[in-house]
Design a protein around this motif. Structure first.
Motif, PDB file in Angstrom:
ATOM      1  N   ILE A  69       0.866  -1.181   0.000  1.00  0.00           N
ATOM      2  CA  ILE A  69       0.000   0.000   0.000  1.00  0.00           C
ATOM      3  C   ILE A  69       0.898   1.224   0.000  1.00  0.00           C
ATOM      4  CG2 ILE A  69      -0.191   0.318   2.493  1.00  0.00           C
ATOM      5  CD1 ILE A  69      -3.193   0.737   2.098  1.00  0.00           C
ATOM      6  N   LEU A  71       0.707   5.116   1.229  1.00  0.00           N
ATOM      7  CA  LEU A  71      -0.053   6.192   1.854  1.00  0.00           C
ATOM      8  C   LEU A  71       0.776   7.473   1.941  1.00  0.00           C
ATOM      9  CD1 LEU A  71      -1.649   4.122   4.737  1.00  0.00           C
ATOM     10  CD2 LEU A  71      -2.754   4.875   2.660  1.00  0.00           C
ATOM     11  N   VAL A 124       2.357  -0.127   5.380  1.00  0.00           N
ATOM     12  CA  VAL A 124       1.547   0.934   5.991  1.00  0.00           C
ATOM     13  C   VAL A 124       2.428   1.833   6.837  1.00  0.00           C
ATOM     14  CG1 VAL A 124      -0.399   1.406   7.481  1.00  0.00           C
ATOM     15  CG2 VAL A 124      -0.412  -0.596   6.045  1.00  0.00           C
ATOM     16  N   LEU A 128       3.273   5.657   5.788  1.00  0.00           N
ATOM     17  CA  LEU A 128       2.709   6.665   6.697  1.00  0.00           C
ATOM     18  C   LEU A 128       3.820   7.480   7.347  1.00  0.00           C
ATOM     19  CD1 LEU A 128      -0.316   5.090   8.596  1.00  0.00           C
ATOM     20  CD2 LEU A 128      -0.326   7.076   7.121  1.00  0.00           C
ATOM     21  N   ILE A 248      -5.888   8.002   0.763  1.00  0.00           N
ATOM     22  CA  ILE A 248      -6.854   7.050   1.297  1.00  0.00           C
ATOM     23  C   ILE A 248      -8.049   6.923   0.362  1.00  0.00           C
ATOM     24  CG2 ILE A 248      -8.251   8.552   2.797  1.00  0.00           C
ATOM     25  CD1 ILE A 248      -6.687   5.196   3.591  1.00  0.00           C
ATOM     26  N   VAL A 251      -7.002   4.514  -2.182  1.00  0.00           N
ATOM     27  CA  VAL A 251      -7.175   3.130  -1.726  1.00  0.00           C
ATOM     28  C   VAL A 251      -8.638   2.718  -1.867  1.00  0.00           C
ATOM     29  CG1 VAL A 251      -7.000   1.573   0.234  1.00  0.00           C
ATOM     30  CG2 VAL A 251      -5.222   3.243  -0.159  1.00  0.00           C
TER      31      VAL A 251
ATOM     32  N   ILE B 123      -5.768  -3.447   8.674  1.00  0.00           N
ATOM     33  CA  ILE B 123      -5.464  -2.054   8.375  1.00  0.00           C
ATOM     34  C   ILE B 123      -6.626  -1.387   7.638  1.00  0.00           C
ATOM     35  CG2 ILE B 123      -4.001  -0.632   6.917  1.00  0.00           C
ATOM     36  CD1 ILE B 123      -1.751  -2.674   7.819  1.00  0.00           C
ATOM     37  N   LEU B 127      -8.777   1.471   9.332  1.00  0.00           N
ATOM     38  CA  LEU B 127      -8.637   2.754   8.624  1.00  0.00           C
ATOM     39  C   LEU B 127     -10.013   3.316   8.272  1.00  0.00           C
ATOM     40  CD1 LEU B 127      -6.214   4.372   7.712  1.00  0.00           C
ATOM     41  CD2 LEU B 127      -6.400   3.337   5.491  1.00  0.00           C
ATOM     42  N   PHE B 131     -12.106   6.838   9.712  1.00  0.00           N
ATOM     43  CA  PHE B 131     -12.851   7.861   8.980  1.00  0.00           C
ATOM     44  C   PHE B 131     -14.255   8.005   9.527  1.00  0.00           C
ATOM     45  CE2 PHE B 131      -9.392   7.512   6.259  1.00  0.00           C
ATOM     46  CZ  PHE B 131      -9.379   8.606   5.447  1.00  0.00           C
ATOM     47  N   MET B 251      -0.203   6.842  15.155  1.00  0.00           N
ATOM     48  CA  MET B 251       1.188   6.707  14.735  1.00  0.00           C
ATOM     49  C   MET B 251       2.130   6.743  15.937  1.00  0.00           C
ATOM     50  SD  MET B 251       0.671   6.172  11.767  1.00  0.00           S
ATOM     51  CE  MET B 251       2.337   5.902  11.229  1.00  0.00           C
ATOM     52  N   LEU B 320       1.956  -5.506   3.256  1.00  0.00           N
ATOM     53  CA  LEU B 320       1.256  -4.824   4.332  1.00  0.00           C
ATOM     54  C   LEU B 320       1.861  -5.194   5.677  1.00  0.00           C
ATOM     55  CD1 LEU B 320      -2.372  -5.397   3.168  1.00  0.00           C
ATOM     56  CD2 LEU B 320      -1.261  -3.204   3.337  1.00  0.00           C
TER      57      LEU B 320
END
Lengths: 319, 320
Positions: A69, A71, A124, A128, A248, A251, B123, B127, B131, B251, B320
């Motif tokens: 991915i 980001l 990720v 990020l 995002i 994605v 994820i 994720l 949102f 994070m 990932l």
């Protein structure tokens, strides 16, 4: 009625990317609610708005197919926007900006690819973290304030039209065509499919797994750079806040377009319609007066529902 | 060098990971700050440091639960903001505090169900939840404000025999987490499930009779509840509800967990490592603040640290 829901039919229907259904439904909704919006001029403007997203999706699709991915798009976008709108390179010409943007995208993509492919770090986390670093640097350089204006040549090109279709849209379609041909005509496309489907089997079959992942990330970086140039031209000013939701959304559009993590399948045109669905979705939500928060919720729900749709499908095909 | 020292330093063959390394970093920062900044070693600054670090410690402990089973929860930042927004609605504390935990448990439940039953990648599931929850939070409270129950403010700002209450928050949280992670069958199962996932044998624990899906689900519920606890603490500190207070918290929590020696692929980690990791983050923030480094650069430095820490970890799986 029952026959409609038996396993064969369910499988057949679930092979079609959800993007096509969503696109059709939104088109019907718009046609019933606001028929006068459906002419080529207005739709051209709306589709032009999602061109950066569309270009970003071309890269995102590739990395998602190799089970990774990206980001980091927002950070790259801010950096390129800063190059162009601040007085960092006074009097630079358009080719210079394009070159330095592509170089930045290439560098970030290579770094992401190296960390994911060689160092085996979670994609990720890497992307990020790269995003956070780039955003932090740009905000520090700009001291949190919008840097300045974008040279007018960018918006001049952005506003041109070829026949009735805006140039950025044509650019996007051309890139999608190139990507589609690249993946179907070159052996790299097969590599992507096999690495995505089963990296271990691909490795034992002699597929250069690490290189495939690194190249996918590098192409994604280049696409991000192109998307950033278009986005910068479209807003025509410097900004330190623009586009943080783009990666995002990319994605989301990719998942909507039938590309699944670790399945290796999916094409260019499913995600393409995923992006068009988002363009229509924004139009529909704006006409029905749904605000920013509503959009956030809708985006989240779309990603979740599309992912659940695929999760159920993989669960079914495994048993 | 004997085997114990080697295991402590490299974290090889250890279920607790490379936590000793984090302890050395923490001590180095403390020595450096103590020598360069004169008001660092005052009790006032140290208590302040504990209060600053507390939300991150609590969130990181929750995050560790899901990291142990090879997952990630990117929705904790939104859950924290959501919690402060709910508390600031002005409902009496008797309703709002249990309500916050119930809502957080629901969010964790949806995450867990999506991951375990509906086969969604952790994820992606968390994720999208990030949102959705952020959207709801912004509807509830578009800008910061509102009234937080007085009891929450008192529980954070007060002190007991001269020792500020955040210290007790820390002790109680760590005790609860110790019981969950290192003192219960549930915790042992988390390590076992994660170890299986990290070495590519996802079914291993299931074949030994562990209800693995149920345990993973509970890990997500636990993670959200710890995030809600951090949200309550933060609401007491900022005395209002704020839709942006939890921004990028996920994070920081992941960085803290990774610094503490927990393997992000699952199965290896320790509670003390995570607490030390969170303290390292807080110490760094404290040091950078007293060195007058811009907040933007601080974010960038945190990103670099995260890259370094996860870049040093090795794992088999790619992607990932």
């Amino acid at each position: 009625m029952a026959a409609l829901f038996n396993r064969t039919n369910f499988n057949r229907i679930s092979r079609i990317p959800p993007a096509y259904f969503v696109f059709a439904v939104l088109l019907i909704v718009l046609w019933i609610a606001r028929p006068h919006m459906l002419n080529i001029n207005i739709m051209g403007i709306f589709i032009r708005q999602v061109v950066p997203l569309g270009i970003l999706v071309l890269g995102q699709m590739l990395v998602i197919r190799v089970n990774s991915i990206d980001l980091s798009g927002a950070g790259v976008l801010l950096l390129i926007n800063f190059y162009i709108s601040s007085s960092m390179f006074p009097g630079a010409s358009l080719p210079f900006f394009v070159a330095i943007s592509l170089a930045t995208g290439l560098a970030v993509g290579l770094f992401n690819g190296y960390m994911v492919g060689k160092r085996r770090v979670s994609a990720v986390i890497v992307t990020l973290a790269v995003n956070i670093v780039l955003v932090g640097i740009v905000q520090f350089l700009a001291s949190g304030k919008p840097p300045g204006d974008v040279p007018s040549i960018f918006s001049d090109i952005y506003n041109t039209k070829l026949w009735l279709i805006p140039t950025p849209v044509l650019f996007w379609v051309a890139l999608a065509l190139i990507m589609s041909l690249f993946l179907s005509r070159f052996v790299y496309g097969r590599y992507v499919s096999s690495v995505g489907a089963n990296p271990v089997a691909a490795l034992f079959s002699g597929v250069p797994v690490e290189r495939t992942v690194i190249v996918a990330h590098t192409i994604a970086g280049l696409m991000t750079a192109l998307a950033s140039l278009v986005q910068t031209a479209s807003i025509a000013v410097g900004s330190v806040r623009v586009g943080h939701e783009l990666p995002i959304l990319a994605v989301a559009a990719t998942i909507l377009g039938g590309v699944v993590f670790g399945r290796g399948e999916g094409g260019v045109w499913g995600p393409f319609f995923g992006v068009l669905s988002f363009a229509l979705l924004f139009v529909v939500m704006t006409t029905f007066g749904i605000g920013e928060s509503g959009k956030l919720i809708t985006q989240g729900l779309i990603i979740l529902l599309a992912a659940i749709f695929y999760g159920l499908r993989t669960a079914k095909s495994r048993t | 060098m004997n085997r114990t020292m080697k295991r402590l330093l490299t974290g090889k063959d250890s279920r607790q990971g490379r936590w000793f390394f984090a302890l050395l970093i923490a001590l180095a920062i403390i020595v450096w700050l103590g020598l360069t900044t004169e008001r660092f070693l005052t009790s006032e600054n140290l208590f302040n440091l504990v209060a600053q670090a507390m939300p991150l410690i609590i969130t990181a402990i929750g995050m560790m639960l899901v990291v142990l089973v090879g997952g990630l929860d990117l929705s904790v930042g939104s859950v924290i903001s959501f919690t402060t927004a709910i508390l600031a609605l002005g409902a009496p504390a008797l309703i709002s505090i249990p309500g916050v935990f119930a809502l957080a448990a629901c969010i964790g439940l949806i995450n867990g169900l999506a991951v375990t039953r509906l086969n969604v990648h952790p994820i992606i599931a968390t994720l999208s939840m990030q949102f959705i929850v952020l959207g709801i939070t912004r509807i509830l409270r578009p800008v910061s404000g509102g009234d937080v129950p007085q009891i929450v403010i008192d529980a954070v700002a007060g002190s007991f025999y001269g020792i500020p209450l955040p210290v007790f928050w820390g002790i109680v949280t760590v005790l609860i987490a110790w019981k969950i992670i290192h003192g219960s069958r549930f915790g042992l199962h988390l390590f076992a499930i994660g170890g299986g996932i990290a070495s590519g044998t996802d079914e291993a624990t299931h074949n030994f009779g562990v209800a693995d899906k149920q345990k993973i689900l509970l890990a997500y519920v636990g993670c959200s509840c710890f995030a809600a606890l951090a949200g309550i603490f933060l609401a007491g500190r900022i005395v209002s509800g704020d839709p942006n207070v939890g921004l990028l918290f996920e994070m920081d929590a992941i960085t803290a967990v990774a610094i503490g020696g927990t393997q992000l692929s699952g199965g290896v980690g320790s509670l003390h490592g995570t607490v030390i990791g969170a303290l390292v983050m807080a110490l760094l923030a404290n040091g950078m603040n007293s060195a007058n480094i811009s907040a933007f650069v601080q974010t960038a430095i945190k990103g670099v640290i995260l890259l370094l820490v996860v870049g040093l970890q090795s794992r088999k799986k790619m992607g990932l």
